[in-house]
Scaffold this motif. Sequence first.
Motif, PDB file in Angstrom:
ATOM      1  N   ALA A 182      11.091   3.538  -1.496  1.00 43.65           N
ATOM      2  CA  ALA A 182      10.299   4.224  -0.472  1.00 43.65           C
ATOM      3  C   ALA A 182       9.345   5.229  -1.105  1.00 43.65           C
ATOM      4  O   ALA A 182       8.180   5.336  -0.699  1.00 43.65           O
ATOM      5  N   THR A 183       9.824   5.955  -2.110  1.00 46.10           N
ATOM      6  CA  THR A 183       8.976   6.924  -2.798  1.00 46.10           C
ATOM      7  C   THR A 183       7.811   6.229  -3.488  1.00 46.10           C
ATOM      8  O   THR A 183       6.655   6.673  -3.397  1.00 46.10           O
ATOM      9  N   ALA A 184       8.114   5.135  -4.180  1.00 45.93           N
ATOM     10  CA  ALA A 184       7.067   4.398  -4.899  1.00 45.93           C
ATOM     11  C   ALA A 184       5.988   3.898  -3.955  1.00 45.93           C
ATOM     12  O   ALA A 184       4.784   4.027  -4.241  1.00 45.93           O
ATOM     13  N   TYR A 185       6.390   3.340  -2.816  1.00 45.99           N
ATOM     14  CA  TYR A 185       5.400   2.779  -1.903  1.00 45.99           C
ATOM     15  C   TYR A 185       4.645   3.862  -1.134  1.00 45.99           C
ATOM     16  O   TYR A 185       3.494   3.645  -0.739  1.00 45.99           O
ATOM     17  N   MET A 186       5.252   5.019  -0.939  1.00 40.79           N
ATOM     18  CA  MET A 186       4.495   6.121  -0.338  1.00 40.79           C
ATOM     19  C   MET A 186       3.436   6.641  -1.300  1.00 40.79           C
ATOM     20  O   MET A 186       2.295   6.915  -0.899  1.00 40.79           O
ATOM     21  N   ILE A 187       3.797   6.757  -2.577  1.00 42.32           N
ATOM     22  CA  ILE A 187       2.815   7.173  -3.574  1.00 42.32           C
ATOM     23  C   ILE A 187       1.684   6.161  -3.660  1.00 42.32           C
ATOM     24  O   ILE A 187       0.500   6.511  -3.660  1.00 42.32           O
ATOM     25  N   MET A 188       2.064   4.879  -3.737  1.00 43.18           N
ATOM     26  CA  MET A 188       1.063   3.810  -3.853  1.00 43.18           C
ATOM     27  C   MET A 188       0.127   3.790  -2.650  1.00 43.18           C
ATOM     28  O   MET A 188      -1.099   3.723  -2.797  1.00 43.18           O
ATOM     29  N   ALA A 189       0.688   3.856  -1.447  1.00 44.95           N
ATOM     30  CA  ALA A 189      -0.135   3.795  -0.238  1.00 44.95           C
ATOM     31  C   ALA A 189      -1.076   4.992  -0.154  1.00 44.95           C
ATOM     32  O   ALA A 189      -2.232   4.853   0.274  1.00 44.95           O
ATOM     33  N   SER A 190      -0.608   6.163  -0.573  1.00 40.44           N
ATOM     34  CA  SER A 190      -1.459   7.352  -0.533  1.00 40.44           C
ATOM     35  C   SER A 190      -2.659   7.204  -1.462  1.00 40.44           C
ATOM     36  O   SER A 190      -3.800   7.501  -1.084  1.00 40.44           O
ATOM     37  N   ILE A 191      -2.403   6.726  -2.675  1.00 39.28           N
ATOM     38  CA  ILE A 191      -3.489   6.556  -3.646  1.00 39.28           C
ATOM     39  C   ILE A 191      -4.466   5.487  -3.179  1.00 39.28           C
ATOM     40  O   ILE A 191      -5.693   5.677  -3.195  1.00 39.28           O
ATOM     41  N   VAL A 192      -3.928   4.341  -2.769  1.00 41.42           N
ATOM     42  CA  VAL A 192      -4.779   3.212  -2.382  1.00 41.42           C
ATOM     43  C   VAL A 192      -5.656   3.564  -1.188  1.00 41.42           C
ATOM     44  O   VAL A 192      -6.874   3.342  -1.202  1.00 41.42           O
ATOM     45  N   ASN A 193      -5.057   4.111  -0.148  1.00 44.40           N
ATOM     46  CA  ASN A 193      -5.834   4.384   1.070  1.00 44.40           C
ATOM     47  C   ASN A 193      -6.832   5.513   0.880  1.00 44.40           C
ATOM     48  O   ASN A 193      -7.936   5.477   1.440  1.00 44.40           O
ATOM     49  N   THR A 194      -6.470   6.514   0.078  1.00 39.96           N
ATOM     50  CA  THR A 194      -7.424   7.576  -0.219  1.00 39.96           C
ATOM     51  C   THR A 194      -8.641   7.015  -0.939  1.00 39.96           C
ATOM     52  O   THR A 194      -9.791   7.335  -0.601  1.00 39.96           O
ATOM     53  N   ALA A 195      -8.389   6.155  -1.937  1.00 38.86           N
ATOM     54  CA  ALA A 195      -9.497   5.564  -2.695  1.00 38.86           C
ATOM     55  C   ALA A 195     -10.322   4.616  -1.828  1.00 38.86           C
ATOM     56  O   ALA A 195     -11.556   4.614  -1.882  1.00 38.86           O
ATOM     57  N   LYS A 196      -9.658   3.800  -1.023  1.00 44.55           N
ATOM     58  CA  LYS A 196     -10.371   2.823  -0.195  1.00 44.55           C
ATOM     59  C   LYS A 196     -11.388   3.490   0.730  1.00 44.55           C
ATOM     60  O   LYS A 196     -12.533   3.029   0.855  1.00 44.55           O
ATOM     61  N   TYR A 197     -10.960   4.554   1.383  1.00 42.15           N
ATOM     62  CA  TYR A 197     -11.816   5.150   2.401  1.00 42.15           C
ATOM     63  C   TYR A 197     -12.627   6.336   1.875  1.00 42.15           C
ATOM     64  O   TYR A 197     -13.333   6.983   2.641  1.00 42.15           O
ATOM     65  N   THR A 198     -12.517   6.572   0.565  1.00 44.31           N
ATOM     66  CA  THR A 198     -13.394   7.542  -0.078  1.00 44.31           C
ATOM     67  C   THR A 198     -14.509   6.838  -0.837  1.00 44.31           C
ATOM     68  O   THR A 198     -15.691   7.162  -0.697  1.00 44.31           O
ATOM     69  N   ILE A 199     -14.140   5.832  -1.628  1.00 44.77           N
ATOM     70  CA  ILE A 199     -15.119   5.098  -2.433  1.00 44.77           C
ATOM     71  C   ILE A 199     -15.892   4.090  -1.595  1.00 44.77           C
ATOM     72  O   ILE A 199     -17.095   3.901  -1.773  1.00 44.77           O
ATOM     73  N   ARG A 200     -15.198   3.410  -0.668  1.00 40.98           N
ATOM     74  CA  ARG A 200     -15.814   2.478   0.282  1.00 40.98           C
ATOM     75  C   ARG A 200     -16.642   1.390  -0.438  1.00 40.98           C
ATOM     76  O   ARG A 200     -17.803   1.157  -0.114  1.00 40.98           O
ATOM     77  N   GLU A 201     -15.999   0.730  -1.365  1.00 42.91           N
ATOM     78  CA  GLU A 201     -16.648  -0.389  -2.038  1.00 42.91           C
ATOM     79  C   GLU A 201     -16.625  -1.623  -1.130  1.00 42.91           C
ATOM     80  O   GLU A 201     -15.609  -1.934  -0.510  1.00 42.91           O
ATOM     81  N   GLN A 202     -17.743  -2.320  -1.059  1.00 44.58           N
ATOM     82  CA  GLN A 202     -17.822  -3.515  -0.220  1.00 44.58           C
ATOM     83  C   GLN A 202     -17.062  -4.677  -0.849  1.00 44.58           C
ATOM     84  O   GLN A 202     -17.107  -4.879  -2.058  1.00 44.58           O
ATOM     85  N   ARG A 203     -16.356  -5.421  -0.009  1.00 41.34           N
ATOM     86  CA  ARG A 203     -15.614  -6.580  -0.500  1.00 41.34           C
ATOM     87  C   ARG A 203     -16.575  -7.688  -0.938  1.00 41.34           C
ATOM     88  O   ARG A 203     -17.720  -7.755  -0.464  1.00 41.34           O
ATOM     89  N   PRO A 204     -16.109  -8.579  -1.807  1.00 36.79           N
ATOM     90  CA  PRO A 204     -16.964  -9.699  -2.235  1.00 36.79           C
ATOM     91  C   PRO A 204     -17.453 -10.571  -1.084  1.00 36.79           C
ATOM     92  O   PRO A 204     -18.556 -11.120  -1.141  1.00 36.79           O
ATOM     93  N   ASP A 205     -16.629 -10.703  -0.023  1.00 33.34           N
ATOM     94  CA  ASP A 205     -17.052 -11.512   1.123  1.00 33.34           C
ATOM     95  C   ASP A 205     -17.844 -10.689   2.140  1.00 33.34           C
ATOM     96  O   ASP A 205     -18.183 -11.200   3.225  1.00 33.34           O
TER      97      ASP A 205
END
Length: 262
Positions: A126-149
Motif C-alpha cells: 500500500a505504501t509503495a503504490y501510494m508513493i507511485m500514484a502520487s509521483i505519477v499523477n503529479t507529473a502527469k497533470y503538471t507536465i501534460r505531455e501529449q500521448r502518441p495517439d
Amino acid sequence: MNRYSVVRPLIALFLLISVTFGNTMQANDSMKPMTDSIGMTSSDSRFKPSQLIVPGTMIAVGTLGVINGGPLHKAKHAVKDHLDKLRGEEIFCLDDYTQLFPAITYLCMGGRHAKHSFKERTVVGATAYMIMASIVNTAKYTIREQRPDASTRNSFPSGHTATVFTGAELMREEYGPGWGAGAYTLATMVAFLRMYNGRHWLNDVVAGAGVGILSARLAYRMLPLYQRWFHWDNNNSDCTAIVLPSFNPDNKNFAINVTVTF
C-alpha cells in the motif's frame, strides 16, 4: 528495413534493465548477513543513497525526452513512427490486464518464500503504490505531455509501467531474484506494449519504470518503522492464496479469481 529491426533494440533495452537488476540483486543477496527475528537484516533497515542511482537515472533520462529539441525528442518520435508501421491496426490489450499481476502475486503468494507476514506485505504494498500514484499523477497533470495517439495530455510518465514495475520490485525484494526475474520479464512486456499500442512514448515508459522501482524501494525502507510502531514480530500467521486467471476468447473478457485463506 526489416519490420523487426526497431522492435529488437527496444526489447533488448528492457531485457537489459531486467537482467541488470536481477544480476545486481542476486549478487547482493549472496552477501547478506543473517536475518533477525523480524526477517530483516540491519542493512535492509538502513536507507542507502546508492539505491536511488538506477531508478533516479531512469527518471532523469525519461524526463529529458519531454524537452522539445532534447537528446531523446527525435529518438522517441522515430520509435513511435516505426512502431506505428509495425502495428498497423493490431492492438494487444494485455497491458491493461497484466499490470497488476506482480502486485497480486506479491501480496498473496506468501508461504516459505516470503520474508514477511501478510499484513507487513499489505502495508508495504500500500505504501509503495501510494508513493507511485502520487509521483505519477503529479507529473502527469503538471507536465501534460501529449500521448502518441493525441488522445489526452497526460502521457508522462506511464502509469501502467510504473504500476507493473512497482510490483516487480516488490517481488524481487520479498521473494528474491528468481521470482523477481519473472516479474521483471512481465513488466518489460507491459512497458513495450504501452509503446506498441501507441499509448506512450519511449521516455514515458523508461521514467515510469524508474518511478515504480523507486516507490517499492522507499516502501521497504519504511517497513522497520511500521514494525516498531505496531510492535510486529515474525510470529504472526500468514495467508495462502490461489490466483486463477481466465480468458474468454469469444467476448474477449479477462478475469482473475483469487481465493485467500487465513
